[in-house]
Design a protein around this motif. Structure first.
Motif, PDB file in Angstrom:
ATOM      1  N   SER A   1       0.846  -1.189   0.000  1.00 23.94           N
ATOM      2  CA  SER A   1       0.000   0.000   0.000  1.00 23.94           C
ATOM      3  C   SER A   1       0.881   1.239   0.000  1.00 23.94           C
ATOM      4  CB  SER A   1      -0.900   0.001   1.239  1.00 23.94           C
ATOM      5  OG  SER A   1      -0.130   0.308   2.397  1.00 23.94           O
ATOM      6  N   PRO A   2       0.291   2.428  -0.174  1.00 22.09           N
ATOM      7  CA  PRO A   2       1.100   3.652  -0.159  1.00 22.09           C
ATOM      8  C   PRO A   2       1.806   3.894   1.168  1.00 22.09           C
ATOM      9  CG  PRO A   2      -1.025   4.079  -1.171  1.00 22.09           C
ATOM     10  CD  PRO A   2      -1.103   2.713  -0.569  1.00 22.09           C
ATOM     11  N   THR A   3       1.362   3.225   2.235  1.00 21.76           N
ATOM     12  CA  THR A   3       1.979   3.421   3.545  1.00 21.76           C
ATOM     13  C   THR A   3       2.810   2.230   3.993  1.00 21.76           C
ATOM     14  OG1 THR A   3      -0.045   2.637   4.607  1.00 21.76           O
ATOM     15  CG2 THR A   3       0.187   5.021   4.315  1.00 21.76           C
ATOM     16  N   SER A   4       3.048   1.278   3.085  1.00 21.94           N
ATOM     17  CA  SER A   4       3.876   0.121   3.437  1.00 21.94           C
ATOM     18  C   SER A   4       5.333   0.526   3.589  1.00 21.94           C
ATOM     19  CB  SER A   4       3.773  -0.961   2.358  1.00 21.94           C
ATOM     20  OG  SER A   4       2.481  -1.495   2.271  1.00 21.94           O
TER      21      SER A   4
ATOM     22  N   GLY B   1       3.765   6.859  -2.848  1.00 17.31           N
ATOM     23  CA  GLY B   1       3.216   6.896  -1.504  1.00 17.31           C
ATOM     24  C   GLY B   1       4.125   7.588  -0.520  1.00 17.31           C
ATOM     25  N   ARG B   2       3.734   7.534   0.727  1.00 21.65           N
ATOM     26  CA  ARG B   2       4.485   8.169   1.796  1.00 21.65           C
ATOM     27  C   ARG B   2       5.008   7.119   2.746  1.00 21.65           C
ATOM     28  NH1 ARG B   2       0.320  11.479   0.298  1.00 21.65           N
ATOM     29  NH2 ARG B   2       0.864  13.628  -0.110  1.00 21.65           N
ATOM     30  N   THR B   3       5.791   7.551   3.706  1.00 21.78           N
ATOM     31  CA  THR B   3       6.346   6.630   4.677  1.00 21.78           C
ATOM     32  C   THR B   3       5.240   5.801   5.298  1.00 21.78           C
ATOM     33  OG1 THR B   3       8.040   8.236   5.202  1.00 21.78           O
ATOM     34  CG2 THR B   3       7.737   6.434   6.744  1.00 21.78           C
ATOM     35  N   GLY B   4       5.490   4.516   5.448  1.00 22.00           N
ATOM     36  CA  GLY B   4       4.496   3.612   6.011  1.00 22.00           C
ATOM     37  C   GLY B   4       4.065   4.023   7.403  1.00 22.00           C
TER      38      GLY B   4
ATOM     39  N   GLU C   1      10.793   0.370  12.005  1.00 19.58           N
ATOM     40  CA  GLU C   1      11.417  -0.367  10.899  1.00 19.58           C
ATOM     41  C   GLU C   1      10.435  -1.331  10.240  1.00 19.58           C
ATOM     42  OE1 GLU C   1      14.890  -2.344  12.240  1.00 19.58           O
ATOM     43  OE2 GLU C   1      16.057  -0.508  12.518  1.00 19.58           O
ATOM     44  N   VAL C   2       9.497  -1.882  11.019  1.00 20.65           N
ATOM     45  CA  VAL C   2       8.576  -2.873  10.484  1.00 20.65           C
ATOM     46  C   VAL C   2       7.274  -2.238   9.995  1.00 20.65           C
ATOM     47  CG1 VAL C   2       7.243  -4.946  11.017  1.00 20.65           C
ATOM     48  CG2 VAL C   2       9.545  -4.663  11.954  1.00 20.65           C
ATOM     49  N   LEU C   3       6.677  -1.395  10.829  1.00 20.01           N
ATOM     50  CA  LEU C   3       5.358  -0.852  10.532  1.00 20.01           C
ATOM     51  C   LEU C   3       5.397   0.498   9.841  1.00 20.01           C
ATOM     52  CD1 LEU C   3       3.611  -1.838  13.863  1.00 20.01           C
ATOM     53  CD2 LEU C   3       3.397  -2.967  11.668  1.00 20.01           C
ATOM     54  N   GLY C   4       6.556   1.130   9.785  1.00 18.58           N
ATOM     55  CA  GLY C   4       6.679   2.419   9.126  1.00 18.58           C
ATOM     56  C   GLY C   4       6.575   3.558  10.103  1.00 18.58           C
ATOM     57  N   ALA C   5       5.552   3.572  10.956  1.00 16.46           N
ATOM     58  CA  ALA C   5       5.399   4.614  11.971  1.00 16.46           C
ATOM     59  C   ALA C   5       4.449   4.134  13.042  1.00 16.46           C
ATOM     60  CB  ALA C   5       4.891   5.922  11.359  1.00 16.46           C
ATOM     61  N   ARG C   6       4.644   4.620  14.236  1.00 14.88           N
ATOM     62  CA  ARG C   6       3.747   4.325  15.346  1.00 14.88           C
ATOM     63  C   ARG C   6       3.289   5.630  15.977  1.00 14.88           C
ATOM     64  NH1 ARG C   6       3.427  -0.890  17.424  1.00 14.88           N
ATOM     65  NH2 ARG C   6       4.999  -2.380  16.730  1.00 14.88           N
ATOM     66  N   LEU C   7       2.078   5.603  16.495  1.00 13.86           N
ATOM     67  CA  LEU C   7       1.533   6.765  17.187  1.00 13.86           C
ATOM     68  C   LEU C   7       1.909   6.716  18.662  1.00 13.86           C
ATOM     69  CD1 LEU C   7      -0.384   9.257  17.237  1.00 13.86           C
ATOM     70  CD2 LEU C   7      -2.247   7.641  17.694  1.00 13.86           C
ATOM     71  N   MET C   8       2.457   7.798  19.171  1.00 13.36           N
ATOM     72  CA  MET C   8       2.796   7.931  20.583  1.00 13.36           C
ATOM     73  C   MET C   8       2.109   9.174  21.136  1.00 13.36           C
ATOM     74  SD  MET C   8       5.207   5.476  20.877  1.00 13.36           S
ATOM     75  CE  MET C   8       6.513   4.638  19.969  1.00 13.36           C
ATOM     76  N   VAL C   9       2.075   9.301  22.460  1.00 16.69           N
ATOM     77  CA  VAL C   9       1.544  10.513  23.070  1.00 16.69           C
ATOM     78  C   VAL C   9       2.395  10.886  24.277  1.00 16.69           C
ATOM     79  CG1 VAL C   9      -0.118   9.226  24.502  1.00 16.69           C
ATOM     80  CG2 VAL C   9      -0.486  11.652  24.035  1.00 16.69           C
ATOM     81  N   ALA C  10       2.675  12.178  24.402  1.00 13.37           N
ATOM     82  CA  ALA C  10       3.348  12.724  25.586  1.00 13.37           C
ATOM     83  C   ALA C  10       2.308  13.487  26.389  1.00 13.37           C
ATOM     84  CB  ALA C  10       4.493  13.646  25.172  1.00 13.37           C
ATOM     85  N   VAL C  11       2.223  13.188  27.677  1.00 14.14           N
ATOM     86  CA  VAL C  11       1.249  13.862  28.529  1.00 14.14           C
ATOM     87  C   VAL C  11       1.965  14.587  29.653  1.00 14.14           C
ATOM     88  CG1 VAL C  11      -0.572  12.189  28.014  1.00 14.14           C
ATOM     89  CG2 VAL C  11       0.919  11.813  29.978  1.00 14.14           C
TER      90      VAL C  11
END
Length: 540
Positions: free
Chosen positions: A316-319, A431-434, A467-477
């Motif tokens: 996909s475009p985000t792979s 596409g863009r970065t996964g 490296e595997v998923l392309g990007a992960r969502l994190m949060v700083a509180v």
């Protein structure tokens, strides 16, 4: 409902790519020619992740149930061209329900499984859906409850039906209702119509800056799409296909459901739990064709060496970027251009996917005498080069009264928002970065949701490369003075707010303050850098 122009219909009909056969009619044909051929098989572990026991049906049995489902939809007043939404897992029940809806002349709008209340409600309203079909659960998530709650907020919805044995109150279990129509009339649905295949079959979805937008496709669009992987894999009649993708977009429908119908074979449905389970499933059924996420395809291909299985790697475009890998068998790269279209190409002896040449795309690739299913071109918008598409599988008309998401170039190509890199007249990358996370434009909205949690004074969402998923969502509180953030309570709050699964952070960081730029804006780049483990340096 027909949205394509008469000129477009005439063009593709004259070329021989479009015809008069609908998707459900392909089942009818198979039931007539091979009635006892096994058609649909549930994953053997179905009961572990959704309600109901595993099912398997021949084409004759499937045809009978499709007629009953169509008769039921007609009996409750769901007339041709009405829209039904569906959000259900990869089961025989889901596939039969979609085929039954098509037999009744309905338009099916399948929703991604990660959608929650906000996205479901917006989608139902956008397309004016009259019914919504869901399942009791998928793993630990109770889909039926989400569907019931969304229906309560959308007053134009007439029915909420459930697949499975444990649907909640307020949701009607579909199976026992359908059983009342055992003597279904075959005249249900659209009356004899030579243009039946040009009517809209589905409304799938792409993400825009305004939120999800519907993409209309006719039966002919889908059959043209399915021809590409079908011909590229050289699928034989009565082939065994293993598909771990839900039928809700280009991959699940175009590269899974339609090739099965064209081959009149057996569709083995799979729910991905572990890599070895997919390999074991493919071996058990002696699969001729298996769809696999691109990053996992080399592992599956290695495990299936000697089994004569066509492994189709879905990109996909985000792979993530494909790793170098040389297959000894049939290895196909399927480049999915969001819900605009896809291109299937045999990798052959190459260690990386073949580049996508601009111009006409034939099926199978390399055969200039094969049907032209799509053409690729580019458009320079000043900031970047975008890919444009045209052809028998490519949608070109917007859904009435919805936000415009399909724009045509002066030459009649459908414009995408996918940036591409061109080298020697071919597309070398697109596409863009996964990412399995939301688009960066949605991060400020997430800041507000996260900050509303009691005990948090401010919060900032950010993306970290993986490296595997392309990007992960994190949060700083930043906790309020004297408070601490309970992680379990935080996730429970997000669940109660019906936050989409794609918007649940992978990790939570507690900070005294958020880093900011000179302009006072949150510095998400610094947050991402701080979250990365520091590299160890060698000691002399």
């Amino acid at each position: 409902m027909i949205l394509c122009s008469e000129e477009t219909i005439a063009q593709y009909t004259t070329s021989g790519v479009w015809g008069s056969v609908t998707l459900d009619a392909l089942v009818k044909r198979a039931a007539q020619t091979n009635p006892h051929q096994l058609a649909l098989v549930d994953a053997p572990d179905r009961a572990q992740w959704t309600g109901g026991k595993p099912r398997k049906l021949t084409f004759k049995q499937a045809e009978e149930e499709i007629n009953r489902i169509a008769a039921f939809f007609s009996a409750v007043g769901l007339e041709p061209d009405k829209v039904i939404g569906i959000q259900a897992p990869n089961t025989v029940d889901t596939v039969l329900t979609m085929l039954g809806a098509w037999r009744a002349g309905l338009i099916v709008s399948p929703f991604p499984l990660h959608w929650r209340h906000r996205e479901i409600l917006q989608a139902l309203s956008t397309v004016g859906a009259k019914a919504f079909i869901t399942a009791d659960r998928i793993e630990a998530r109770f889909l039926g409850e989400d569907a019931r709650d969304a229906a309560a907020d959308y007053f134009s919805l007439k029915f909420v039906f459930g697949l499975g044995s444990s649907v909640p109150d307020g949701v009607l279990e579909l199976a026992p209702l359908v059983q009342q129509y055992a003597e279904a009339a075959e005249t249900v649905g659209r009356s004899a119509d030579k243009n039946a295949a040009n009517h809209i079959a589905t409304l799938t979805w792409i993400q825009t800056k305004h939120g999800p937008a519907p993409v209309p496709r006719s039966h002919n669009h889908w059959i043209s799409a399915g021809l590409m992987p079908f011909l590229e894999a050289r699928l034989k009649t009565k082939a065994n296909l293993v598909v771990p993708f839900v039928a809700c977009g280009m991959t699940g429908i175009g590269a899974g459901l339609v090739p099965w119908l064209l081959s009149e074979g057996t569709l083995h449905l799979h729910h991905p739990i572990a890599l070895h389970s997919l390999t074991d499933h493919a071996r058990t059924v002696d699969a001729d064709y298996v769809l696999v996420p691109g990053a996992l395809a080399p592992h599956i291909d290695e495990a299936l060496q000697g089994w004569n299985t066509a492994v189709t790697a879905v990109w996909s475009p985000t792979s993530t970027r494909p790793a170098r890998y040389k297959s000894n068998g049939t290895f196909i790269d399927l480049h999915v251009l969001e819900d605009f279209g896809f291109v299937a190409k045999l990798r052959g002896t190459n260690v990386l996917p073949n580049k996508l040449e601009l111009g006409n795309v034939h099926a199978p690739s390399g055969n200039i005498h094969g049907p032209v299913l799509m053409s690729l071109d580019t458009l320079d918008n000043g900031d970047e080069t975008l890919i444009t598409l045209q052809g028998a599988m490519v949608p070109s008309a917007n859904w009435p009264d919805a936000e415009t998401c399909l724009e045509l170039t002066e030459s009649g190509c459908t414009q995408t928002n996918l940036p591409v890199q061109i080298a020697n007249g071919a597309i070398s990358d697109f596409g863009r970065t996964g990412t399995i996370a939301p688009d960066s434009s949605e991060l400020p909205h997430l800041d507000m949701i996260y900050s509303a949690f009691p005990g948090v004074s401010e919060a900032a969402a950010f993306l970290v490369e993986d490296e595997v998923l392309g990007a992960r969502l994190m949060v700083a509180v930043v906790p309020s003075e004297g408070a601490t953030v309970d992680v379990d309570a935080f996730y429970a709050y997000l669940d109660a707010e019906r936050v989409s699964l794609a918007m649940l952070p992978h990790r939570i960081f507690s900070l005294r303050s958020l880093p900011r730029s000179e302009a006072g804006e949150v510095d998400r780049t610094r947050l991402a850098r701080r979250s990365q483990p520091r590299e160890k340096t060698a000691v002399a």
